[in-house]
Write a protein that holds these residues in place. Structure first.
Motif, PDB file in Angstrom:
ATOM      1  N   UNK A 239       0.814  -1.214   0.000  1.00  0.00           N
ATOM      2  CA  UNK A 239       0.000   0.000   0.000  1.00  0.00           C
ATOM      3  C   UNK A 239       0.849   1.266   0.000  1.00  0.00           C
ATOM      4  N   UNK A 240       2.152   1.120   0.141  1.00  0.00           N
ATOM      5  CA  UNK A 240       3.034   2.266   0.185  1.00  0.00           C
ATOM      6  C   UNK A 240       3.643   2.588  -1.169  1.00  0.00           C
ATOM      7  N   UNK A 241       4.687   3.388  -1.120  1.00  0.00           N
ATOM      8  CA  UNK A 241       5.349   3.844  -2.346  1.00  0.00           C
ATOM      9  C   UNK A 241       5.957   2.681  -3.115  1.00  0.00           C
ATOM     10  N   UNK A 242       6.543   1.722  -2.397  1.00  0.00           N
ATOM     11  CA  UNK A 242       7.153   0.575  -3.070  1.00  0.00           C
ATOM     12  C   UNK A 242       6.098  -0.235  -3.812  1.00  0.00           C
ATOM     13  N   UNK A 243       4.952  -0.470  -3.170  1.00  0.00           N
ATOM     14  CA  UNK A 243       3.893  -1.217  -3.830  1.00  0.00           C
ATOM     15  C   UNK A 243       3.364  -0.521  -5.064  1.00  0.00           C
ATOM     16  N   UNK A 244       3.225   0.792  -4.997  1.00  0.00           N
ATOM     17  CA  UNK A 244       2.770   1.538  -6.176  1.00  0.00           C
ATOM     18  C   UNK A 244       3.807   1.482  -7.293  1.00  0.00           C
ATOM     19  N   UNK A 245       5.092   1.474  -6.918  1.00  0.00           N
ATOM     20  CA  UNK A 245       6.141   1.346  -7.935  1.00  0.00           C
ATOM     21  C   UNK A 245       6.075  -0.018  -8.602  1.00  0.00           C
ATOM     22  N   UNK A 246       5.794  -1.076  -7.824  1.00  0.00           N
ATOM     23  CA  UNK A 246       5.653  -2.402  -8.402  1.00  0.00           C
ATOM     24  C   UNK A 246       4.567  -2.407  -9.485  1.00  0.00           C
ATOM     25  N   UNK A 247       3.422  -1.853  -9.170  1.00  0.00           N
ATOM     26  CA  UNK A 247       2.306  -1.865 -10.106  1.00  0.00           C
ATOM     27  C   UNK A 247       2.621  -1.022 -11.332  1.00  0.00           C
ATOM     28  N   UNK A 248       3.281   0.118 -11.123  1.00  0.00           N
ATOM     29  CA  UNK A 248       3.623   0.973 -12.260  1.00  0.00           C
ATOM     30  C   UNK A 248       4.567   0.262 -13.218  1.00  0.00           C
ATOM     31  N   UNK A 253       6.526  -0.101 -18.239  1.00  0.00           N
ATOM     32  CA  UNK A 253       7.866   0.297 -17.839  1.00  0.00           C
ATOM     33  C   UNK A 253       8.187   1.708 -18.321  1.00  0.00           C
ATOM     34  N   UNK A 254       7.702   2.061 -19.497  1.00  0.00           N
ATOM     35  CA  UNK A 254       7.979   3.398 -20.039  1.00  0.00           C
ATOM     36  C   UNK A 254       7.333   4.475 -19.182  1.00  0.00           C
ATOM     37  N   UNK A 255       6.061   4.273 -18.810  1.00  0.00           N
ATOM     38  CA  UNK A 255       5.397   5.256 -17.959  1.00  0.00           C
ATOM     39  C   UNK A 255       6.036   5.319 -16.582  1.00  0.00           C
ATOM     40  N   UNK A 256       6.445   4.154 -16.062  1.00  0.00           N
ATOM     41  CA  UNK A 256       7.103   4.136 -14.748  1.00  0.00           C
ATOM     42  C   UNK A 256       8.408   4.911 -14.786  1.00  0.00           C
ATOM     43  N   UNK A 257       9.200   4.721 -15.838  1.00  0.00           N
ATOM     44  CA  UNK A 257      10.456   5.460 -15.974  1.00  0.00           C
ATOM     45  C   UNK A 257      10.204   6.952 -16.107  1.00  0.00           C
ATOM     46  N   UNK A 258       9.121   7.318 -16.825  1.00  0.00           N
ATOM     47  CA  UNK A 258       8.792   8.730 -16.976  1.00  0.00           C
ATOM     48  C   UNK A 258       8.409   9.370 -15.648  1.00  0.00           C
ATOM     49  N   UNK A 259       7.902   8.554 -14.722  1.00  0.00           N
ATOM     50  CA  UNK A 259       7.543   9.056 -13.402  1.00  0.00           C
ATOM     51  C   UNK A 259       8.743   9.107 -12.457  1.00  0.00           C
ATOM     52  N   UNK A 260       9.914   8.706 -12.949  1.00  0.00           N
ATOM     53  CA  UNK A 260      11.118   8.744 -12.132  1.00  0.00           C
ATOM     54  C   UNK A 260      11.383   7.472 -11.355  1.00  0.00           C
ATOM     55  N   UNK A 261      10.698   6.386 -11.680  1.00  0.00           N
ATOM     56  CA  UNK A 261      10.890   5.112 -10.991  1.00  0.00           C
ATOM     57  C   UNK A 261      12.042   4.358 -11.637  1.00  0.00           C
ATOM     58  N   UNK A 262      12.955   3.882 -10.839  1.00  0.00           N
ATOM     59  CA  UNK A 262      14.062   3.065 -11.333  1.00  0.00           C
ATOM     60  C   UNK A 262      13.524   1.659 -11.591  1.00  0.00           C
TER      61      UNK A 262
END
Length: 393
Positions: A239-248, A253-262
């Motif tokens: 439910x935290x930031x890590x979990x949201x990064x997993x789903x993104x 992957x392209x949208x996740x990278x655009x959001x600054x997620x490694x």
């Protein structure tokens, strides 16, 4: 637990679409009654009451439940921890792994090595058992981190096929070094003791309210409380930031990278979390078995865990626990009560022994779940509960 119970038919599945495996509703949150999009406040009091009720049930049940059901529950609790790890990796990160039994074995044999004393013909360090548990979990994390580059370069079915190599490597190591595994005959697992008291074991003898509190009772309590703590921690992570990064990362992957997620770091994190939970599950399974053999930690066990998370619901912690309980319990229940079912027999050479029937049921359920709702039984139950609440209002 019989070796046949750890075997199931070969399964092939692909992660559901992004909309299908989205984050599950947070338990304990009130049904929205305000404006659309308004944040929902968690009912913390209700969640605390639920946790307290579960703890009380875990402590009271051994006083009234037969040893068979306590052992079955202990196995199911231990398996559920590993299933939570796989549902995080596959359902949330979108990485298919067929090497889950490898990391289970790392935890099991890590505890065996660290807790067992070194004797002629057998390796061991003779550490205090509780410290050995921590060392085995850390070892699982290190091994998961070492193989995490696979998750950075591969995805989908490609990483699923690549992880098969880990199982074959693990089996070769276990059979090549009988000093570690005991070879085909296996090795006995030391009891989990703290200061001379067997937390999972029979010594010293304890009687509570006239009921002997032996190994099955202690296994039930320890494995159940460990599962509860794991589920709460995993739920908080998702439910935290890590979990949201997993789903993104899973969804795009392209949208996740655009959001600054490694993306690479997020994949590696999911792979390591899954390995850690698998290692902890392996420790508890080893303690439940009391004697482990290399044959058990095979590809069939990985497929069994894949069945758990698919049947229960990919990405759902509750689904992983329910799926693990079902897949673990069905073969044992058929073996014990199968004589009452026409055509089902445990006799050698029987056309439909309990293990085969269990495999057929698992395969049928997987097909039905994937065709009807890839989110699994957990989502179906959530839908039924929502409809019941709507009708009651």
């Amino acid at each position: 637990m019989s070796e046949d119970s750890g075997r199931t038919m070969a399964l092939t599945a692909t992660p559901p679409e992004s909309s299908a495996a989205g984050p599950e509703p947070a338990p304990g949150r009130s049904v929205g009654t305000g404006a659309p999009g308004a944040p929902r406040r968690p009912r913390r009091g209700g969640r605390a009451v639920l946790v307290a009720a579960i703890v009380i049930a875990l402590l009271v049940a051994p006083l009234y439940v037969d040893a068979f059901w306590l052992n079955l529950g202990g196995f199911a609790f231990a398996a559920s921890i590993g299933a939570i790890g796989l549902t995080i990796l596959y359902g949330r990160v979108g990485q298919l792994s067929l090497a889950h039994s490898f990391f289970l074995a790392v935890g099991a044999y890590g505890y065996l090595f660290f807790a067992s004393p070194a004797v002629e013909g057998s390796w061991g360090m003779g550490l205090p058992p509780l410290l050995a548990v921590g060392a085995a979990v850390v070892l699982s994390a290190v091994v998961g981190l070492a193989f995490s580059p696979l998750s950075r370069r591969l995805k989908g079915i490609s990483i699923g096929v690549a992880t098969l190599a880990l199982i074959f490597i693990g089996e070769h190591v276990l059979y090549a070094f009988p000093e570690l595994s005991g070879g085909f005959n296996g090795r006995s697992v030391p009891d989990l003791t703290i200061g001379g008291f067997a937390v999972i074991g029979n010594e010293p003898a304890i009687t509570l309210l006239g009921v002997p509190f032996g190994r099955p009772e202690r296994l039930w309590v320890v494995a159940g409380l460990t599962l509860l703590a794991t589920a709460l921690l995993a739920s908080r992570i998702l439910r935290g930031r890590v979990g949201r990064a997993y789903i993104a990362v899973r969804d795009s992957e392209q949208h996740a990278a655009a959001l600054g997620i490694d993306v690479n770091r997020t994949r590696s994190s999911g792979f390591m979390v899954s390995a850690v939970l698998a290692g902890l599950s392996g420790v508890l399974l080893a303690l439940a078995f009391r004697r482990i053999v290399p044959e058990y930690w095979s590809l069939m066990l990985s497929l069994q865990y894949l069945a758990m998370v698919i049947i229960g619901g990919l990405g759902s912690i509750r689904g992983a626990v329910g799926g693990a309980a079902f897949v673990t319990a069905l073969p044992l229940l058929l073996q014990r009560y199968g004589e009452a079912v026409p055509g089902l027999s445990s006799d050698p050479g029987a056309p439909f022994p309990p293990s085969v029937v269990a495999q057929l049921v698992f395969g049928l359920l997987i097909v039905v779940v994937l065709m009807r709702d890839p989110r699994g039984i957990a989502h179906q139950l959530t839908q039924l509960r929502a409809r019941w609440r709507a009708r009651s209002r």
